[in-house]
Design a protein around this motif. Structure first.
Motif, mmCIF file in Angstrom:
data_model
loop_
_atom_site.group_PDB
_atom_site.id
_atom_site.type_symbol
_atom_site.label_atom_id
_atom_site.label_comp_id
_atom_site.label_asym_id
_atom_site.label_seq_id
_atom_site.Cartn_x
_atom_site.Cartn_y
_atom_site.Cartn_z
ATOM 1 N N VAL A 11 0.843 -1.202 0.000
ATOM 2 C CA VAL A 11 0.000 0.000 0.000
ATOM 3 C C VAL A 11 0.875 1.248 0.000
ATOM 4 C CG1 VAL A 11 -1.667 1.331 1.360
ATOM 5 C CG2 VAL A 11 -1.979 -1.121 1.065
ATOM 6 N N SER A 12 1.960 1.232 0.771
ATOM 7 C CA SER A 12 2.831 2.408 0.822
ATOM 8 C C SER A 12 3.549 2.619 -0.504
ATOM 9 C CB SER A 12 3.837 2.278 1.963
ATOM 10 O OG SER A 12 4.703 1.190 1.742
ATOM 11 N N ILE A 13 3.962 1.552 -1.159
ATOM 12 C CA ILE A 13 4.609 1.692 -2.470
ATOM 13 C C ILE A 13 3.612 2.237 -3.487
ATOM 14 C CG2 ILE A 13 5.649 0.395 -4.376
ATOM 15 C CD1 ILE A 13 6.964 -1.376 -2.198
ATOM 16 N N LEU A 14 2.385 1.741 -3.451
ATOM 17 C CA LEU A 14 1.351 2.246 -4.353
ATOM 18 C C LEU A 14 1.072 3.722 -4.105
ATOM 19 C CD1 LEU A 14 -0.803 1.535 -6.510
ATOM 20 C CD2 LEU A 14 -2.352 1.092 -4.602
ATOM 21 N N LEU A 15 0.958 4.117 -2.832
ATOM 22 C CA LEU A 15 0.742 5.527 -2.499
ATOM 23 C C LEU A 15 1.906 6.394 -2.956
ATOM 24 C CD1 LEU A 15 -0.819 5.480 1.075
ATOM 25 C CD2 LEU A 15 -1.846 6.347 -1.014
ATOM 26 N N PHE A 16 3.122 5.885 -2.805
ATOM 27 C CA PHE A 16 4.288 6.659 -3.232
ATOM 28 C C PHE A 16 4.238 6.941 -4.728
ATOM 29 C CE2 PHE A 16 8.618 7.141 -4.762
ATOM 30 C CZ PHE A 16 9.083 8.146 -3.926
ATOM 31 N N PHE A 17 3.897 5.932 -5.517
ATOM 32 C CA PHE A 17 3.853 6.142 -6.960
ATOM 33 C C PHE A 17 2.661 7.003 -7.388
ATOM 34 C CE2 PHE A 17 6.840 2.535 -7.087
ATOM 35 C CZ PHE A 17 7.852 3.181 -7.776
ATOM 36 N N PHE A 50 8.150 2.699 6.390
ATOM 37 C CA PHE A 50 9.119 2.450 7.456
ATOM 38 C C PHE A 50 8.470 1.871 8.702
ATOM 39 C CE2 PHE A 50 12.061 5.255 5.110
ATOM 40 C CZ PHE A 50 13.161 4.420 5.128
ATOM 41 N N LEU A 51 7.248 2.255 8.988
ATOM 42 C CA LEU A 51 6.579 1.697 10.168
ATOM 43 C C LEU A 51 6.129 0.259 9.948
ATOM 44 C CD1 LEU A 51 4.489 4.701 11.493
ATOM 45 C CD2 LEU A 51 6.596 3.751 12.428
ATOM 46 N N THR A 52 5.758 -0.102 8.726
ATOM 47 C CA THR A 52 5.275 -1.460 8.492
ATOM 48 C C THR A 52 6.403 -2.464 8.304
ATOM 49 O OG1 THR A 52 4.991 -0.976 6.150
ATOM 50 C CG2 THR A 52 3.062 -0.777 7.555
ATOM 51 N N ILE A 53 7.551 -2.035 7.800
ATOM 52 C CA ILE A 53 8.631 -3.018 7.644
ATOM 53 C C ILE A 53 9.243 -3.380 8.986
ATOM 54 C CG2 ILE A 53 9.195 -2.364 5.290
ATOM 55 C CD1 ILE A 53 11.634 -0.866 6.372
ATOM 56 N N GLN A 54 9.046 -2.543 9.986
ATOM 57 C CA GLN A 54 9.617 -2.809 11.303
ATOM 58 C C GLN A 54 8.682 -3.647 12.166
ATOM 59 O OE1 GLN A 54 12.677 -2.050 11.907
ATOM 60 N NE2 GLN A 54 12.709 -2.794 13.993
ATOM 61 N N GLY A 55 7.395 -3.657 11.846
ATOM 62 C CA GLY A 55 6.427 -4.335 12.705
ATOM 63 C C GLY A 55 6.511 -5.849 12.620
ATOM 64 N N GLU A 56 6.558 -6.491 13.773
ATOM 65 C CA GLU A 56 6.529 -7.942 13.865
ATOM 66 C C GLU A 56 5.477 -8.312 14.902
ATOM 67 O OE1 GLU A 56 10.421 -9.377 14.686
ATOM 68 O OE2 GLU A 56 11.278 -8.463 12.913
ATOM 69 N N GLY A 57 4.710 -9.319 14.624
ATOM 70 C CA GLY A 57 3.575 -9.654 15.459
ATOM 71 C C GLY A 57 3.889 -10.110 16.865
ATOM 72 N N GLU A 58 5.010 -10.760 17.080
ATOM 73 C CA GLU A 58 5.275 -11.326 18.397
ATOM 74 C C GLU A 58 5.946 -10.360 19.372
ATOM 75 O OE1 GLU A 58 8.782 -12.109 15.742
ATOM 76 O OE2 GLU A 58 6.672 -12.603 15.551
ATOM 77 N N ARG A 59 6.241 -9.148 18.945
ATOM 78 C CA ARG A 59 6.883 -8.174 19.829
ATOM 79 C C ARG A 59 5.839 -7.310 20.529
ATOM 80 N NH1 ARG A 59 12.584 -6.322 17.393
ATOM 81 N NH2 ARG A 59 13.268 -8.376 16.754
ATOM 82 N N VAL A 60 6.173 -6.911 21.756
ATOM 83 C CA VAL A 60 5.257 -6.076 22.534
ATOM 84 C C VAL A 60 5.785 -4.652 22.573
ATOM 85 C CG1 VAL A 60 4.457 -7.993 23.945
ATOM 86 C CG2 VAL A 60 6.417 -6.654 24.705
ATOM 87 N N PRO A 61 4.910 -3.656 22.784
ATOM 88 C CA PRO A 61 5.370 -2.266 22.883
ATOM 89 C C PRO A 61 6.317 -2.090 24.072
ATOM 90 C CG PRO A 61 3.001 -2.349 22.603
ATOM 91 C CD PRO A 61 3.465 -3.748 22.814
ATOM 92 N N PRO A 62 7.252 -1.152 23.969
ATOM 93 C CA PRO A 62 8.240 -1.000 25.044
ATOM 94 C C PRO A 62 7.749 -0.175 26.227
ATOM 95 C CG PRO A 62 8.756 0.489 23.263
ATOM 96 C CD PRO A 62 7.585 -0.332 22.805
ATOM 97 N N ILE A 63 6.451 -0.077 26.427
ATOM 98 C CA ILE A 63 5.925 0.744 27.524
ATOM 99 C C ILE A 63 6.135 0.028 28.865
ATOM 100 C CG2 ILE A 63 3.867 1.843 28.467
ATOM 101 C CD1 ILE A 63 2.872 2.020 25.528
ATOM 102 N N VAL A 64 5.511 -1.119 29.035
ATOM 103 C CA VAL A 64 5.708 -1.924 30.236
ATOM 104 C C VAL A 64 5.886 -3.362 29.769
ATOM 105 C CG1 VAL A 64 4.760 -2.639 32.460
ATOM 106 C CG2 VAL A 64 4.221 -0.385 31.556
ATOM 107 N N PRO A 65 7.125 -3.752 29.453
ATOM 108 C CA PRO A 65 7.323 -5.114 28.938
ATOM 109 C C PRO A 65 7.153 -6.166 30.041
ATOM 110 C CG PRO A 65 9.430 -4.012 29.211
ATOM 111 C CD PRO A 65 8.368 -2.995 29.501
ATOM 112 N N LEU A 66 6.566 -7.267 29.657
ATOM 113 C CA LEU A 66 6.445 -8.387 30.581
ATOM 114 C C LEU A 66 7.745 -9.167 30.581
ATOM 115 C CD1 LEU A 66 2.882 -9.565 29.532
ATOM 116 C CD2 LEU A 66 3.495 -8.143 31.494
#
Length: 117
Positions: free
Chosen positions: A9-15, A45-61
């Motif tokens: 989607v980002s590549i399409l929007l860029f073009f 840049f935000l979507t290439i970094q996202g991985e499903g198994e990672r948690v936000p760095p706010i309060v990590p378990l």
């Protein structure tokens, strides 16, 4: 529909934005197209970094893998820079419009050449 991801989607929007910059003569459409391109780059840049198994760095378990906050921080900076670029572009557009009376890049160029000679 596995091919519809944030990256595609980002590549399409860029073009789409690139077409607006190259293919249109209206100054406002050019400024909007540059904004679309900036948004596409931020989304990419935000979507290439996202991985499903990672948690936000706010309060990590304990034992959880924490996501890297650097890309988000850089994209917030990019958003601020994009807003500033848009504001400066619109300010320049207003001064061009008051001076030459048109929103067309080609007509502004022709009028500048007539004033120089």
């Amino acid at each position: 529909m596995e091919w519809i991801t944030g990256e595609t989607v980002s590549i399409l929007l860029f073009f789409i934005g690139l077409f607006g910059v190259v293919g249109r003569r209206n100054i406002i459409k050019t400024v909007v197209s540059i904004g679309i391109m900036e948004t596409a780059i931020i989304l990419f840049f935000l979507t290439i970094q996202g991985e499903g198994e990672r948690v936000p760095p706010i309060v990590p378990l304990v034992g959880e893998t924490v996501a890297d906050p650097l890309p988000q921080a850089l994209m917030i900076t990019a958003i601020v820079i994009g807003v500033a670029v848009t504001a400066v572009s619109l300010t320049m557009f207003i001064s061009l419009y008051h001076k030459y009376g048109t929103t067309n890049w080609h007509k502004v160029e022709v009028k500048r050449r007539e004033q120089d000679t």
